[in-house]
Design a protein around this motif. Sequence first.
Motif, short mmCIF file in Angstrom:
data_model
loop_
_atom_site.label_atom_id
_atom_site.label_comp_id
_atom_site.label_asym_id
_atom_site.label_seq_id
_atom_site.Cartn_x
_atom_site.Cartn_y
_atom_site.Cartn_z
N VAL A 176 -7.21 4.02 -15.14
CA VAL A 176 -6.41 5.25 -15.25
C VAL A 176 -4.91 5.17 -15.66
O VAL A 176 -4.77 3.89 -15.52
N ASP A 177 -4.12 5.94 -16.04
CA ASP A 177 -2.78 5.81 -16.38
C ASP A 177 -1.99 5.92 -15.17
O ASP A 177 -1.01 5.28 -14.98
N LEU A 178 -2.39 6.67 -14.17
CA LEU A 178 -1.34 6.93 -12.90
C LEU A 178 -2.34 7.15 -11.65
O LEU A 178 -3.30 7.77 -11.93
N GLY A 217 -5.07 0.43 -12.23
CA GLY A 217 -5.73 1.68 -12.43
C GLY A 217 -7.21 1.69 -12.64
O GLY A 217 -8.03 2.63 -12.93
N TYR A 218 -7.84 0.46 -12.39
CA TYR A 218 -9.25 0.34 -12.18
C TYR A 218 -9.72 0.99 -11.22
O TYR A 218 -9.26 0.92 -9.98
N ARG A 219 -10.97 1.43 -10.96
CA ARG A 219 -11.47 2.16 -9.85
C ARG A 219 -13.19 1.79 -9.46
O ARG A 219 -13.71 1.41 -10.54
N ILE A 220 -13.50 2.14 -8.52
CA ILE A 220 -14.97 1.99 -8.22
C ILE A 220 -15.25 3.56 -7.58
O ILE A 220 -14.42 4.09 -7.07
N GLY A 221 -16.19 4.20 -8.47
CA GLY A 221 -16.46 5.39 -8.45
C GLY A 221 -17.82 5.68 -7.40
O GLY A 221 -17.89 4.55 -6.50
N GLY A 237 1.57 -0.38 -21.72
CA GLY A 237 1.20 1.07 -21.18
C GLY A 237 1.48 2.16 -22.00
O GLY A 237 2.41 2.29 -22.99
N GLN A 238 0.60 3.31 -22.35
CA GLN A 238 0.86 4.15 -23.11
C GLN A 238 1.17 5.60 -22.38
O GLN A 238 1.20 6.60 -22.90
N TYR A 239 1.40 5.39 -21.17
CA TYR A 239 1.53 6.59 -20.18
C TYR A 239 3.10 6.66 -20.21
O TYR A 239 3.68 6.07 -19.50
N GLU A 240 3.60 7.81 -20.33
CA GLU A 240 4.96 8.37 -20.27
C GLU A 240 4.93 9.32 -19.44
O GLU A 240 4.22 10.48 -19.68
N ASP A 241 5.93 9.57 -18.49
CA ASP A 241 6.02 10.94 -17.86
C ASP A 241 7.64 11.14 -17.20
O ASP A 241 8.24 10.09 -16.92
N ILE A 266 1.84 5.58 -8.93
CA ILE A 266 1.50 3.88 -9.38
C ILE A 266 1.50 4.28 -11.06
O ILE A 266 0.48 4.85 -11.38
N LYS A 267 2.41 3.86 -11.73
CA LYS A 267 2.33 3.79 -13.05
C LYS A 267 1.31 2.32 -13.31
O LYS A 267 2.03 1.11 -13.39
N CYS A 268 0.03 2.81 -13.59
CA CYS A 268 -0.83 1.55 -13.55
C CYS A 268 -0.54 0.33 -14.67
O CYS A 268 -1.02 -0.62 -14.54
N HIS A 269 -0.03 1.02 -15.88
CA HIS A 269 0.05 -0.13 -16.79
C HIS A 269 1.05 -1.38 -16.65
O HIS A 269 1.06 -2.29 -17.34
N LEU A 270 1.85 -0.89 -15.57
CA LEU A 270 2.94 -2.09 -15.29
C LEU A 270 2.16 -3.21 -14.38
O LEU A 270 2.62 -4.20 -14.44
#
Length: 200
Positions: A174-176, A131-135, A194-198, A184-188
């Motif tokens: 990001v979470d997803l 979930g990490y990114r380059i902006g 992870g705190q992202y539930e969907d 991709i559920k990024c916390h995995l």
Amino acid sequence: MKKKELRAEMKQQLSSLEQSSYHTLSEQIMSRFFTLGTVQQASTIGITISAFPEVDTEGIIRALWEKGKTVVVPKCSPKDRTMTFYKIENFDQLETVYMQLLEPNPLLTTPVAPTNIDLLVVPGIVYSLSGYRIGYGGGYYDRFLMNYKGHKVSLAFDFQLRDDLEKEHFDLPVDLIITNEQMIKCHLYRDEDGQYEDSI
């Protein structure tokens, strides 16, 4: 590979996308986006006005309006590298700013506090599975995310995923990540809970 090199390499790869492929892949990402329970449940969604070759968001925004969602888009302040989100109800409320980017016209729109944004679509050029990114190098979203507590989703073409991404101490994931091929559920992929539930 360093961030600067990765950013340059991916920009070149993105710019080589043919228009037909670009629209097809963007439509696939859009379809996946609207299967998310988080999107269906959100009242207010923050999203950028895309410019080629970013994943196309125009169709997403139109569909969000059709579903009765509140759409808010960012206006950047280059002086202090901050962003303010404004509610837009049509594309005529946008103005052209630097580098031909489209942003909300503050005279025609209403600002919305970060606490009122349920879901934020975070742009980027390169992403890791965690979930990490380059902006794009401005740091606007890095600053905004420090005080944002809602759900964070990114839209990307599958080739924008890399496993050799440098992470810095101020980077916030990001979470997803939704691509044309997967969600991709990024916390995995992170060493944390992870705190992202969907409900997909």
